[in-house]
Scaffold this motif. Structure first.
Motif, mmCIF file in Angstrom:
data_model
loop_
_atom_site.group_PDB
_atom_site.id
_atom_site.type_symbol
_atom_site.label_atom_id
_atom_site.label_comp_id
_atom_site.label_asym_id
_atom_site.label_seq_id
_atom_site.Cartn_x
_atom_site.Cartn_y
_atom_site.Cartn_z
ATOM 1 N N HIS A 7 0.815 -1.223 0.000
ATOM 2 C CA HIS A 7 0.000 0.000 0.000
ATOM 3 C C HIS A 7 0.844 1.266 0.000
ATOM 4 O O HIS A 7 0.327 2.347 -0.226
ATOM 5 C CB HIS A 7 -0.939 0.006 1.205
ATOM 6 C CG HIS A 7 -1.987 -1.055 1.130
ATOM 7 N ND1 HIS A 7 -2.809 -1.183 0.051
ATOM 8 C CD2 HIS A 7 -2.337 -2.037 1.987
ATOM 9 C CE1 HIS A 7 -3.623 -2.215 0.244
ATOM 10 N NE2 HIS A 7 -3.356 -2.755 1.408
ATOM 11 N N ILE A 10 0.646 3.777 -3.034
ATOM 12 C CA ILE A 10 -0.326 4.862 -3.231
ATOM 13 C C ILE A 10 -0.107 5.984 -2.224
ATOM 14 O O ILE A 10 -0.640 7.095 -2.384
ATOM 15 C CB ILE A 10 -1.760 4.312 -3.174
ATOM 16 C CG1 ILE A 10 -2.700 5.323 -3.787
ATOM 17 C CG2 ILE A 10 -2.164 3.925 -1.777
ATOM 18 C CD1 ILE A 10 -4.087 4.839 -3.952
ATOM 19 N N ILE A 13 0.511 9.665 -3.099
ATOM 20 C CA ILE A 13 -0.626 10.469 -3.559
ATOM 21 C C ILE A 13 -1.535 10.802 -2.388
ATOM 22 O O ILE A 13 -2.031 11.916 -2.260
ATOM 23 C CB ILE A 13 -1.389 9.714 -4.653
ATOM 24 C CG1 ILE A 13 -0.475 9.469 -5.838
ATOM 25 C CG2 ILE A 13 -2.628 10.471 -5.076
ATOM 26 C CD1 ILE A 13 -1.046 8.534 -6.854
ATOM 27 N N TYR A 65 0.083 -1.549 -8.542
ATOM 28 C CA TYR A 65 -0.997 -1.397 -7.567
ATOM 29 C C TYR A 65 -2.306 -1.282 -8.325
ATOM 30 O O TYR A 65 -2.504 -0.359 -9.119
ATOM 31 C CB TYR A 65 -0.748 -0.137 -6.738
ATOM 32 C CG TYR A 65 -1.595 -0.029 -5.505
ATOM 33 C CD1 TYR A 65 -1.252 -0.697 -4.337
ATOM 34 C CD2 TYR A 65 -2.745 0.757 -5.496
ATOM 35 C CE1 TYR A 65 -2.023 -0.591 -3.193
ATOM 36 C CE2 TYR A 65 -3.513 0.864 -4.345
ATOM 37 C CZ TYR A 65 -3.147 0.191 -3.199
ATOM 38 O OH TYR A 65 -3.898 0.301 -2.079
ATOM 39 N N LEU A 66 -3.179 -2.234 -8.108
ATOM 40 C CA LEU A 66 -4.454 -2.228 -8.831
ATOM 41 C C LEU A 66 -5.469 -1.454 -8.007
ATOM 42 O O LEU A 66 -5.950 -1.935 -6.993
ATOM 43 C CB LEU A 66 -4.947 -3.658 -9.029
ATOM 44 C CG LEU A 66 -4.035 -4.581 -9.833
ATOM 45 C CD1 LEU A 66 -4.603 -5.980 -9.825
ATOM 46 C CD2 LEU A 66 -3.924 -4.085 -11.252
ATOM 47 N N LEU A 67 -5.783 -0.282 -8.462
ATOM 48 C CA LEU A 67 -6.737 0.526 -7.699
ATOM 49 C C LEU A 67 -8.116 -0.086 -7.825
ATOM 50 O O LEU A 67 -8.550 -0.464 -8.917
ATOM 51 C CB LEU A 67 -6.747 1.949 -8.231
ATOM 52 C CG LEU A 67 -5.572 2.758 -7.741
ATOM 53 C CD1 LEU A 67 -5.332 3.927 -8.636
ATOM 54 C CD2 LEU A 67 -5.822 3.212 -6.325
ATOM 55 N N GLY A 68 -8.795 -0.163 -6.700
ATOM 56 C CA GLY A 68 -10.133 -0.728 -6.725
ATOM 57 C C GLY A 68 -10.113 -2.218 -6.974
ATOM 58 O O GLY A 68 -11.150 -2.824 -7.192
ATOM 59 N N ASN A 69 -8.907 -2.805 -6.959
ATOM 60 C CA ASN A 69 -8.781 -4.246 -7.143
ATOM 61 C C ASN A 69 -9.319 -4.707 -8.484
ATOM 62 O O ASN A 69 -9.796 -5.835 -8.617
ATOM 63 C CB ASN A 69 -9.482 -4.981 -5.995
ATOM 64 C CG ASN A 69 -8.835 -6.317 -5.724
ATOM 65 O OD1 ASN A 69 -7.681 -6.529 -6.087
ATOM 66 N ND2 ASN A 69 -9.564 -7.214 -5.105
ATOM 67 N N PRO A 73 -5.972 -3.958 -17.445
ATOM 68 C CA PRO A 73 -6.304 -2.958 -18.463
ATOM 69 C C PRO A 73 -7.609 -2.233 -18.159
ATOM 70 O O PRO A 73 -7.931 -1.260 -18.813
ATOM 71 C CB PRO A 73 -6.408 -3.779 -19.756
ATOM 72 C CG PRO A 73 -6.469 -5.185 -19.337
ATOM 73 C CD PRO A 73 -6.150 -5.312 -17.910
ATOM 74 N N ILE A 76 -7.579 1.335 -12.985
ATOM 75 C CA ILE A 76 -6.394 2.188 -13.069
ATOM 76 C C ILE A 76 -5.274 1.508 -12.284
ATOM 77 O O ILE A 76 -5.529 0.941 -11.223
ATOM 78 C CB ILE A 76 -6.703 3.575 -12.479
ATOM 79 C CG1 ILE A 76 -7.741 4.268 -13.335
ATOM 80 C CG2 ILE A 76 -5.454 4.413 -12.365
ATOM 81 C CD1 ILE A 76 -8.279 5.521 -12.738
ATOM 82 N N LEU A 78 -1.324 1.838 -10.645
ATOM 83 C CA LEU A 78 -0.148 2.650 -10.332
ATOM 84 C C LEU A 78 1.045 1.727 -10.452
ATOM 85 O O LEU A 78 0.974 0.556 -10.073
ATOM 86 C CB LEU A 78 -0.233 3.187 -8.908
ATOM 87 C CG LEU A 78 -1.428 4.059 -8.576
ATOM 88 C CD1 LEU A 78 -1.312 4.543 -7.139
ATOM 89 C CD2 LEU A 78 -1.498 5.240 -9.501
ATOM 90 N N ASP A 132 -1.844 4.871 -16.442
ATOM 91 C CA ASP A 132 -3.049 4.979 -17.230
ATOM 92 C C ASP A 132 -3.073 6.357 -17.868
ATOM 93 O O ASP A 132 -2.821 7.360 -17.207
ATOM 94 C CB ASP A 132 -4.251 4.804 -16.293
ATOM 95 C CG ASP A 132 -5.561 4.794 -17.031
ATOM 96 O OD1 ASP A 132 -6.090 3.700 -17.250
ATOM 97 O OD2 ASP A 132 -6.060 5.879 -17.397
ATOM 98 N N ASN A 135 -5.784 8.816 -16.493
ATOM 99 C CA ASN A 135 -5.421 9.175 -15.135
ATOM 100 C C ASN A 135 -4.246 10.136 -15.130
ATOM 101 O O ASN A 135 -4.167 11.046 -14.300
ATOM 102 C CB ASN A 135 -5.082 7.906 -14.369
ATOM 103 C CG ASN A 135 -5.110 8.127 -12.879
ATOM 104 O OD1 ASN A 135 -4.125 7.935 -12.209
ATOM 105 N ND2 ASN A 135 -6.232 8.576 -12.360
#
Lengths: 543, 158, 93, 130, 112, 972
Positions: A7, A10, A13, A65-69, A73, A76, A78, A132, A135
């Motif tokens: 974690h 992220i 940000i 890092y897969l945002l929102g899991n 593709p 979004i 990171l 992305d 993003n």
């Protein structure tokens, strides 16, 4: 790798975001508290950045890092790799001195300095981390919006005029950005950079042409940000009008454009049919930029403009060198980027202190000018600085150091950086590789000329400020203002001494950039948390 | 809790009209309307005293009918175009109404009826300037407004 | 048969509304004075609102209803601001 | 086109059609008037056709249509009608008053001057603020 | 559909570009607004234009008939950012006007 | 102590001493600083001397430290015989100079700074000498330039010192950059930067096509440093430095660095025709011109400076010849020159110090007052003139011997003997002049300090020591300097070391005759010209006007200032319009060129596909857009209204093409934007069409150009968007969203699910943008000052207020009260309705059109409406919105929702949705995305309200004079 560490990606940000939001709850009068929050955030940011930097250099680090899991593709992502970690560290390193400098006086010159500063950091870090395209646009906007605010922090006719131009150009650029991104989406059907790199090979015919047009328009945007001639006329005005700490942190803003160009050109356009798209533009545009920056450096009377044109020289150098698309040179360019960013930041911070001494009334005038016409601003304490013994000596040494750095003279990192690039172009690293192309000679010549111009200009300016006009008056400078400048210069010194390890990092960075497959693979196959099967593409992915 | 019960009720109705009727939405709508009516309470509007609220439907009926009528009238004027001989003009109507809400209702009636438009209210002289598209008989219009609407409104509000 | 009537009436009504919008747009550009333009904009808003509702009927979905409701409920705010600007020279005093 | 409406009963289809035609025609007529009437004060009357029964007709059509189609009462269109009715006067009033001011400021003789100071004699007025 | 829409986008772009090249700040802000309409529509059009295919899931409606929702989301973000930047630009132009006394984009009247 | 350690110490000690001296910045530490500097210099001298055994007979000491190994840049220190000899010179003369300076510097001077720079300079010089890596060498090379700049400009309140220093830095800086480039090319050729490798690769270098490039670049470096023609002119100007500086820099160190470099690279570069020509021409012309100029100097130090130039020319000439013996002579003369020139500078310094002037026209007959100094100076200048039994004689003999040899059979060869003799004669002349004019003749009359006397002994000591060295070397060369010289020669020439003998007497041969001619001719020349020289202006007759310095300054100013400014203003711009034009053109170019290259041809549209109603709507849209473009200059309100028309077309398009969310959002934004622009319109200047309709031709053509650009951009965009829309939609990521929105995202409105879930991060960034903008707007408006012509209330209000004031029965503001009486009632009652509606939009967003953003703006409109209805005071009396709190809450709420996922072990922004069964109500969808949306909602409300209200406040603020609560929109 343990969970919490993941974690961290992220955190660069979220920390400034939370700090910026938190700051909104406190009144402007609670200066100490606000400053504390800001400083703590910056320190935390630096800690996180260094941690990521360390992690990114270790093997087997999962930097996606897969945002929102959501799998790659679609959601979004990171991505922390060596390059983005480097940029994060650079940004956070720059943030601390500039913030400390601002705490001496500038943060009270207008409302919400700290929030805007934090949001700027958020935008920068977001732009460095995101994988992305859209993003990226969003974080560009975050960064730009904050920079608009910071640029005009302190108000005043100069700043607002410069701000108007800056905003107008950047708004036009933002529109181009949108056109470019959507054209890419329309022709490739994805927004994820890694996915785009995968798909780009399969796109043909008119769709490829649209894609290239979109990429070109996008390129224009990044070149505007990076300050390539002739799209860079906004830069000198804007940077020289900004207050010192703001200009200091802006030193990294023009590097964001470079970063993105580097990232995209090697990731997406590194191989395949569209390989090398626009490299010539970078090469020749970069050379034109160096030339223009050099001319500007010579033609500048005010130190602020001189520094701004130095930004252009630095951008031009990077662009031209990236246009060569040569690994060793690119590694040198990364080193140069770090060095020149630190230099320019230090120089911007220094300028204000130096110019404060030029006119005894100047510092008072600056304050009253800031407060002019404003009823509800409480009076600034007039006694902002104390005349320290040796102030001039310290200022002079710092100024000389900046001059040395800008002109690429030894012993500071400017020389090492320039040498690293030059040796990649004409030195031992290309020994026996046949004749050296003419464009390289041009770049070498321009680099030397730009160094020379910086030398001439800096001596001219230094003599004018320190020896011709500063007699008898000693500027009032706080330790808190001097220390950041010295810190930045010390960093360049450290960079010189540790040039070997630093260059090794840069070379490794370039190597990873030149092999985008690993990056793509990491992004596309990133594992979703709590999902049993490896997060492969979903039904519609078509990969 | 409920400073404006009628308003709150209307808001609940609006909520239900928007979302469809379910028990959940009734509860949610009540919460929202309470919240919203607090908002309006903060504004401290002149609180209308609805004496004879049961007369409202009658008013609505009259107005709807008049609107239909004047729609036809105005449309026919417009359709006839240049051949139509109509004389438009301004007229001043003295008013007895005082309550701002009542005045607002009256203005809505006058203006949403095609052919008449509420232009300017003068609180000192308590007159209203009205523009009429087909000003054949000034007294006729005055009577219409004063007799047909104002009287009813006076009855409802004061 | 009735279906054909419906189709035709919808087309007709859309045509009418669009025509009304054209007329409003003409008035908007012709003026002659600011209040005419503002009124034309208001009319344009109203016509678009109706057009959206007819479009809803045409597609059989009430997804577009909120858009018309927004115009119906909030469209006047812009006009009020414009009118107030004409009257007072500034919008919020 | 309009395949979703094939099941609509004939009476409903015709009712919807009628309301649609009435509403849109009235709106069109209003717009024509708006475009053709010579003075501003006359022109402000024209759009009210569209915002009163023009809107009303289409609202009715929509309500009937969706109610019959969805076999449940759909009434939210009425809100559009209500809000249009309530808000249009505000705009017209404000605009017309602004026009009046401008005409008066320019000394246009065709508009009446500010209302006389004295209240008309035939009014028995209660004290203000009662 | 595509033809009309792209023609419209073209005209809006042309008007916007013309305006942002004008010397008055107000012209520039109107031009930027027009351009942002054009750009929003462009993004919107990228996903392909389909009438009556809103991406709202319903029982029985196959998702393949629906229009691409991604551009919609992008446009929404773009609208918000466009609004924000318009507001900002407006305030900056007012500030510039206040400080320089002119509404010329360069803060001074062009020498004739 | 090992040799490696000594090497490190040798380089580091001076810098450490320099740093230590900066700590002693207090002026009362002058003696301490001098002692420390002397100690450091002496330590270095001793350390160097200790290394002699290691370097004797061609040995070398080498130390490698890693620095930047990947790029071949390492800290390689290396000492051989030549370096040893040079290091001895540097440190030895350094010691003497420090000693001398201890007495020379006056009370007022900040002495620690002086010694600090001096030590740093010494360190850099040692660095050059000891570098075993050619890049490291260039590092130290540049350092000497920098420190010499600081030393020359030591008396920086003196303009001449500043200019001289700057010129020295500029010239040597140019040289340094060229040198670096040359060394890089050398590295390219050799493949290594290691000095030993480079020196060993002489043949490879000379055969390489880039040899000439490298040579020229390196020579520029060396010749600038050594003040060779045509770069010589910086040196005389550097004489504004304190004399110890001149004595050090211009005898033993700085200028010697150039010839040192030539010697260093002699094995690798010399021996070619190019080398001979380039170095030879520079050397010979320097030799002759320097000597010639020196004769006509009136400044003592100027004379010495030109003589230095001339002697360096001599060394260069020797090196150009490419013969080993000449190289030996060059090395030998380098040493000799350093000894006698340092002593002469110091002597000149004493004279200056004692008399207050260095102008030979004012000096005369000083021998009476300064007998010892005079004697010493006489010996030293005799050495300079090449008088037998002094060291100068021996090396000059060697030079003459070489001059008569044939080397490359060119014209240079043939003239060299004559030139050498002539230059020798000149050098004799100026040496005699130096002595004769200063020490002999009538007693001085107008000295600034009337009573000169001998300086303290320790100030004279360095001169004594050096003169003694001249004598010793001159008399017994092979016993004194011989072995040292030999190991130096050995280290440079290696196997090519020639047979040579250091003897005073070689018999009567050509060189001796040349020497005699030069001595006699020089003496004769001086006595012929004595009277002229005693009175003439400074500078040689033919070149007096044509001084290099002036040319240089002119060129510098022209190129670096005038041309640069001209170019800057012509290649750049400070106006906005050209910049935007360029952006538009660039975008057009990159967008259209690929289409053109790919031969894009649009598919012709099928008319049947066009929905006529849609087409008409777009007709209106296009009409409005064009109208707005046309009207925006003079009719701002009309443009605004027309913009609204274009906006509504956009909304209809969104509805038509299946984007209800967009339509709603666009509509509410449209409304707010209109109000916003109106709020701003009040502060813009009046503009009437009549005032500026005098359109010039230039303006017309500019407009035409812009018009063309606009049309092409429009057309390009049309083509581009048509092409992209006609493209079959690629296999996009969209289908994933459509499929997973409900099952995994828990919402039916896919757009909203994308916004708050799939791509919620975008939304977070977007609300941050909004927050930032609101803050910026607020900050800017707090400092807002309206232009003078818009401070007044608008015309309308003035008229209406005047009307109210005129009539006794009306109170101020009646008009506006009446105006808003009825509307405000309705607007107030709309307040709860709009709030309800906004909550409705917020809550349903996940499944149906709506969402936090549209809801938030709607809520903001509700507030705005109240401001419109009642004005700022009225509204703020009743509702207290704390926009900053809303914004902070919104941002934190959104972030906290995202972070909530961490506690369940998921990444940021992972949402959780489920149907919750509640009593009475049944299943209710509950998704964490809703909380995110609430955050968005709160932020949007706060930001929009803040922007609008802050702007609205300006009207109020301007009319309120400095009341305490002005501008505190955040509290209202």
């Amino acid at each position: 790798m343990s969970g919490w560490q993941h974690h961290l990606i992220i955190a660069p940000i979220l920390i400034p975001l939370a700090a910026g939001a938190l700051l909104l709850f406190f009144d402007e009068r609670e200066r100490v508290l606000k400053a504390m929050i800001s400083v703590v955030s910056c320190l935390a940011l630096a800690a996180v950045a260094f941690n990521l930097f360390r992690l990114a250099a270790t093997d087997g680090f999962d930097g996606v890092y897969l945002l929102g899991n959501w799998p790659a593709p679609f959601g979004i992502v990171l991505v922390v790799d060596r390059l983005s970690a480097l940029m994060l560290v650079l940004a956070s390193i720059l943030a601390i001195p500039t913030l400390v400098y601002a705490l001496a006086r500038w943060h009270t010159a207008g409302a919400h300095f700290h929030s805007l500063f934090q949001f700027l950091l958020m935008g920068l870090n977001g732009a460095f981390l995101t994988g992305d395209l859209f993003n990226l646009f969003v974080f560009f906007e975050v960064m730009l919006a904050a920079s608009y605010g910071l640029l005009m922090h302190g108000s005043g006719s100069m700043r607002v005029k410069a701000g108007l131009h800056y905003i107008a150009v950047n708004l036009a650029a933002a529109l181009c950005f949108l056109i470019g991104v959507s054209a890419i989406y329309g022709s490739a059907g994805t927004l994820n950079m890694a996915d785009l790199a995968l798909r780009i090979g399969e796109i043909e015919g008119e769709r490829r042409m649209l894609l290239e047009a979109g990429a070109g328009i996008l390129g224009v945007v990044f070149l505007i940000k990076a300050g390539m001639w002739p799209l860079n006329f906004w830069l000198p005005g804007a940077y020289s009008a900004a207050t010192a700490p703001v200009a200091g942190i802006f030193a990294i803003m023009s590097k964001v454009g470079i970063y993105v160009i580097l990232r995209l050109s090697l990731l997406v356009f590194g191989q395949g049919a569209s390989a090398g798209l626009g490299l010539n533009v970078l090469l020749y545009g970069g050379m034109a930029t160096i030339a223009f920056g050099t001319i500007g450096v010579l033609a500048s009377q005010a130190l602020g403009r001189l520094a701004s044109y130095s930004v252009l020289v630095s951008s031009g150098t990077l662009l031209a060198v990236l246009g060569l698309n040569n690994g060793v040179v690119t590694a040198g360019a990364l080193f140069y980027m770090v060095s020149s960013t630190l230099t320019i930041a230090a120089f911007f911070l220094l300028i204000e202190l130096v110019e404060r001494g030029q006119d005894a009334g100047a510092s008072v005038l600056a304050v009253t000018m800031e407060a002019y016409g404003d009823a509800d601003e409480e009076e600034e304490e007039v006694e902002v600085g104390v005349t320290m013994p040796g102030t001039i000596a310290v200022l002079g040494i710092c100024f000389a150091a900046c001059g040395i750095l800008l002109s690429g003279l030894p012993p500071l990192s400017g020389f090492v950086a320039k040498f690293a690039m030059l040796t990649g172009m004409i030195g031992t690293n290309v020994a026996g590789e046949g004749p050296i192309p003419a464009s390289v000679w041009w770049i070498v010549g321009l680099l030397i000329l730009s160094g020379l111009a910086a030398l001439i200009s800096m001596t001219r300016a230094g003599i004018r400020t320190f020896w011709a006009s500063m007699e008898g008056t000693v500027p009032r400078v706080l330790v808190m203002e001097m220390a950041p400048v010295m810190l930045l210069i010390a960093l360049t010194l450290a960079l010189t001494i540790q040039a070997g390890p630093a260059m090794r990092y840069m070379e490794a960075t370039v190597q990873t950039l030149q092999q985008p497959a690993a990056y793509i693979d990491a992004v596309i196959n990133a594992r979703r948390a709590g999902v049993a099967e490896a997060g492969g593409p979903g039904g519609g992915g078509g990969i | 809790m409920l400073p404006y019960p009628l308003l709150s009720a209307s808001l609940v109705l609006m909520w239900l009209a928007l979302n469809g009727f379910t028990l959940g939405h009734l509860i949610l709508g009540c919460i929202v309307s309470v919240f919203a009516s607090w908002g309006v309470a903060a504004l401290r509007p002149a609180k209308p005293r609805l004496r004879k609220w049961y007369l409202l439907p009658r008013l609505v009926g009259i107005v709807l009918y008049d609107i239909v009528r004047s729609n036809i009238a105005v449309a026919s004027i417009l359709v006839r175009g240049r051949k139509a001989s109509f004389k438009s003009g301004f007229m001043t109507v003295p008013l007895d109404l005082q309550d701002p809400t009542a005045l607002a209702v009256l203005s809505v009636i006058v203006t949403s009826t095609p052919g008449t438009a509420w232009l300017e209210y003068n609180s000192l002289s308590r007159t209203v300037l009205i523009h009429v598209l087909d000003l054949v008989e000034e007294e006729e219009w005055r009577r219409l407004i004063k007799g047909r609407y104002e009287a009813l409104l006076m009855e409802i509000f004061e | 048969m009735s279906h054909t009537i419906l189709v035709w009436s919808i087309t007709f009504s859309q045509a009418c509304l669009v025509l009304a919008m054209v007329l409003a747009a003409l008035r908007m550009s012709r003026g002659p004075r600011a209040q005419d333009r503002v009124l034309a904009l208001d009319t344009l808003y109203a016509c678009s609102m109706l057009l959206m509702m007819v479009f809803g009927i045409r597609t059989g979905k009430d997804l577009y209803f909120e858009a018309s409701l927004v115009i119906g409920m909030l469209g006047f705010v812009a006009t009020v601001a414009l009118a107030k600007f004409l009257m007072r020279g500034e919008v919020i005093e | 086109m309009m395949d979703h409406a094939r099941d609509l009963p004939a009476w409903a289809a015709i009712a919807v059609s009628v309301f649609l035609v009435i509403g849109s025609l009235l709106t069109l007529i209003g717009a024509v008037g708006f475009a053709r009437l010579p003075t501003f004060y006359e022109r402000i009357h024209a759009p009210t056709l569209g915002t009163s029964w023009g809107t009303g007709g289409i609202v009715m059509a929509s309500m009937i249509f969706f109610t019959v189609l969805g076999t449940r009462p759909v009434v939210h269109e009425i809100l559009v009608g209500i809000f249009v009715t309530v808000t249009t006067p505000v705009t017209l009033m404000l605009l017309a008053r602004a026009a009046l001011h401008r005409d008066r400021a320019e000394g246009n003789p065709q508009v009446p001057a500010e209302a006389p100071v004295e209240p008309p004699a035939d009014e028995g007025q209660p004290a203000p603020g009662e | 559909m595509e033809f009309v829409l792209s023609l419209g986008i073209g005209i809006m772009t042309g008007s916007g570009v013309w305006l942002i090249l004008r010397p008055r700040t107000y012209q520039v802000i109107i031009g930027l607004s027009l351009l942002s309409y054009a750009v929003n529509l462009f993004i919107f059009g990228v996903g392909g234009v389909k009438s009556n295919a809103a991406p709202l899931l319903e029982e029985g409606v196959p998702v393949s008939t629906m229009t691409d929702p991604v551009p919609h989301a992008l446009v929404l973000t773009a609208i918000v950012i466009g609004f924000a930047t318009t507001a900002l630009f407006l305030v900056v132009l007012l500030a510039a006007r206040g400080l320089t006394g002119t509404d010329h984009v360069d803060g001074r009247e062009q020498p004739k | 102590m090992t040799g490696e350690l000594i090497l490190v110490l040798l380089v580091c000690l001076p810098f450490a001493g320099s740093l230590a001296a900066t700590v002693l910045l207090r002026t009362d530490s002058r003696v301490l600083a001098a002692r420390m500097a002397g100690g450091v210099a002496f330590a270095c001298l001793v350390l160097t001397a200790m290394l002699y055994p290691a370097v004797r007979g061609g040995g070398r000491v080498r130390l490698d430290l890693e620095w930047l190994p990947q790029l071949g840049l390492d800290v390689t220190l290396r000492m051989d015989g030549f370096a040893w000899l040079f290091a001895m010179l540097v440190t030895g003369i350094g010691c003497l100079v420090v000693l001398y300076a201890r007495y020379y510097m006056s009370e007022e001077d900040p002495v620690p700074r002086f010694f600090s720079f001096l030590l740093a300079f010494m360190g850099s010089m040692l660095g050059i000498v000891l570098s075993g890596n050619i890049i490291l060498l260039s590092v130290f090379w540049e350092l000497t330039s920098i420190f010499s700049f600081l030393l020359i400009s030591y008396w920086h309140n003196n303009a001449a010192a500043r200019d001289g220093a700057r010129m020295a830095l500029t010239i040597t800086g140019i040289g340094g950059f060229c040198l670096l480039a040359g060394l890089l090319v050398l590295g390219h050729i050799v493949g290594s930067y290691d000095l030993d490798v480079v020196l060993a690769a002489g043949d490879k270098i000379k055969a390489h096509p880039l040899y000439l490039t490298a040579l020229v670049l390196i020579l520029i470096g060396a010749l600038t440093k050594s003040a060779q023609v045509p770069f010589h002119f910086w040196l005389p100007n550097a004489m504004a430095a304190p004399t110890p500086v001149s004595a050090y820099l211009h005898s033993a160190t700085m200028v010697k660095a150039g010839v040192f470099l030539l010697v260093r690279f002699w094995p690798a570069l010399s021996g070619t025709y190019e080398w001979f020509m380039l170095v030879g021409i520079a050397g010979i012309s320097t030799l002759l011109l320097g000597a010639y100029f020196a004769m006509f100097q009136q400044d003592l130090k100027g004379l010495l400076a030109y003589s230095t130039i001339s002697h360096l020319g001599l060394i260069t000439t020797l090196l150009s010849l490419g013969s080993p013996v000449a190289a030996v002579a060059a090395i030998f003369h380098m040493m000799n020159h350093a000894t006698f020139k340092a002593s002469l500078f110091m002597a000149a310094g004493i004279i200056d110090h004692e008399t207050g002037t260095r102008d030979m026209r004012r000096l005369s007959g000083l021998f009476k007052y300064l007998p010892i100094t005079g004697t010493l100076a006489m010996v030293a200048s005799a050495a300079m003139a090449g008088v037998p039994l002094l060291n100068g004689f021996i090396s000059k003999e060697m030079f003459f011997a070489e001059a008569v040899e044939t080397h490359a059979d060119s014209v240079l060869d043939r003239i060299l003997p004559y030139v050498a003799t002539l230059a020798g004669a000149f050098s004799v002349a100026y040496s005699i002049r130096f002595i004769h004019m200063v020490f002999f003749g009538p007693p001085p009359t107008d000295l600034p300090k009337p009573k000169p006397h001998e300086p303290p002994h320790w100030m004279r000591f360095p001169i004594e020591f050096l003169v003694l060295a001249c004598l010793v070397v001159g008399v017994i060369p092979s016993l004194s300097i011989g072995p040292f010289l030999h190991s130096a020669v050995l280290s440079v020439l290696g196997e090519r070391t020639p047979e040579y003998s250091l003897a005073v007497w070689h018999g009567i041969n050509t060189p001796l005759i040349m020497s005699m001619i030069a001595l006699l001719g020089g003496a004769a020349l001086y006595f012929v010209m004595k009277d002229y020289l005693a009175k003439c202006d400074d500078g040689p007759p033919l070149f007096r006007q044509l001084t290099g310095q002036r040319i240089f300054e002119r060129v510098l100013v022209t190129v670096s200032w005038k041309w640069a400014r001209w170019l800057e203003s012509n290649l750049g711009t400070r106006s906005l319009q050209p910049q935007l034009r360029l952006v538009a053109a660039a975008g057009l170019l990159v967008g259209v060129v690929p289409l053109y290259i790919a031969g894009f041809s649009p598919k012709a549209p099928v008319l049947g596909e066009v929905d006529p109603i849609f087409a008409v709507i777009w007709g209106i849209g296009a009409f409005c857009a064009l109208g707005a473009a046309y009207q925006a200059k003079y009719h701002r309100l009309a443009a605004l209204v027309l913009l609204g028309g274009a906006g509504i077309t956009t909304c209809i398009t969104f509805v038509w093409l299946s984007a209800p969310d967009l339509a709603i959002t666009q509509l509410v934004v449209e409304i707010v934007t209109t109000v916003l622009l109106l709020l701003g319109l009040r502060w813009l200047p009046k503009r009437s069409e009549k005032v500026d309709n005098a359109v010039t031709l230039a303006a017309r053509s500019r407009r035409f150009r812009d018009f063309l650009l606009a049309v092409s951009c429009g057309f390009g965009m049309f083509l581009f968007s048509y092409a992209i829309m006609k493209q079959p939609v690629p296999d996009a990521i969209a289908s994933y969203f459509l499929e997973k929105a409900y099952t995994e995202g828990g919402g039916r409105n896919v757009v909203n699910v994308i916004l708050v879930d799939f791509r919620g991060f975008d939304t977070m960034g977007e609300i941050a943008v909004l927050a930032i903008v609101a803050l910026t707007v607020f900050a800017l408006l707090r400092r807002f000052r309206p232009a003078p012509d818009s401070i007044e209330k608008p015309e309308q209000q003035r008229i209406q207020n005047a009307y109210d004031d005129e009539r006794p029965e009306r109170s101020a503001g009646d008009t506006v009260r009446d105006y808003l009486l009825v509307p405000s009632v309705i607007m107030q009652w709309m307040f709860p309705v709009v709030i309800t509606f906004s909550i409705y939009l917020l809550l349903r967003g996940h499944d149906l059109p709506g969402g936090g953003f549209a809801g938030g703006v709607t809520m903001a409109i509700a507030f705005l409406l109240q401001y419109l209805a009642g004005g700022v005071r009225w509204a703020e009396d009743r509702i207290r919105i704390l926009p900053l709190r809303w914004m902070g809450f919104g941002l934190l709420m959104a972030a906290a929702t995202g972070m909530g996922a961490w506690f369940l072990g998921y990444p940021f922004l992972t949402t959780y949705s489920q149907y919750v069964a509640l009593p009475f109500i049944g299943k209710v969808p509950a998704a964490t995305a809703l909380f995110f949306d609430i955050g968005v909602f709160a932020l949007v409300v706060g930001a929009t309200v803040l922007i609008l209200i802050a702007l609205a406040h300006q009207s109020v603020r301007m009319h309120r004079v400095r009341s305490p609560e002005a501008g505190k929109a955040e509290e209202t």
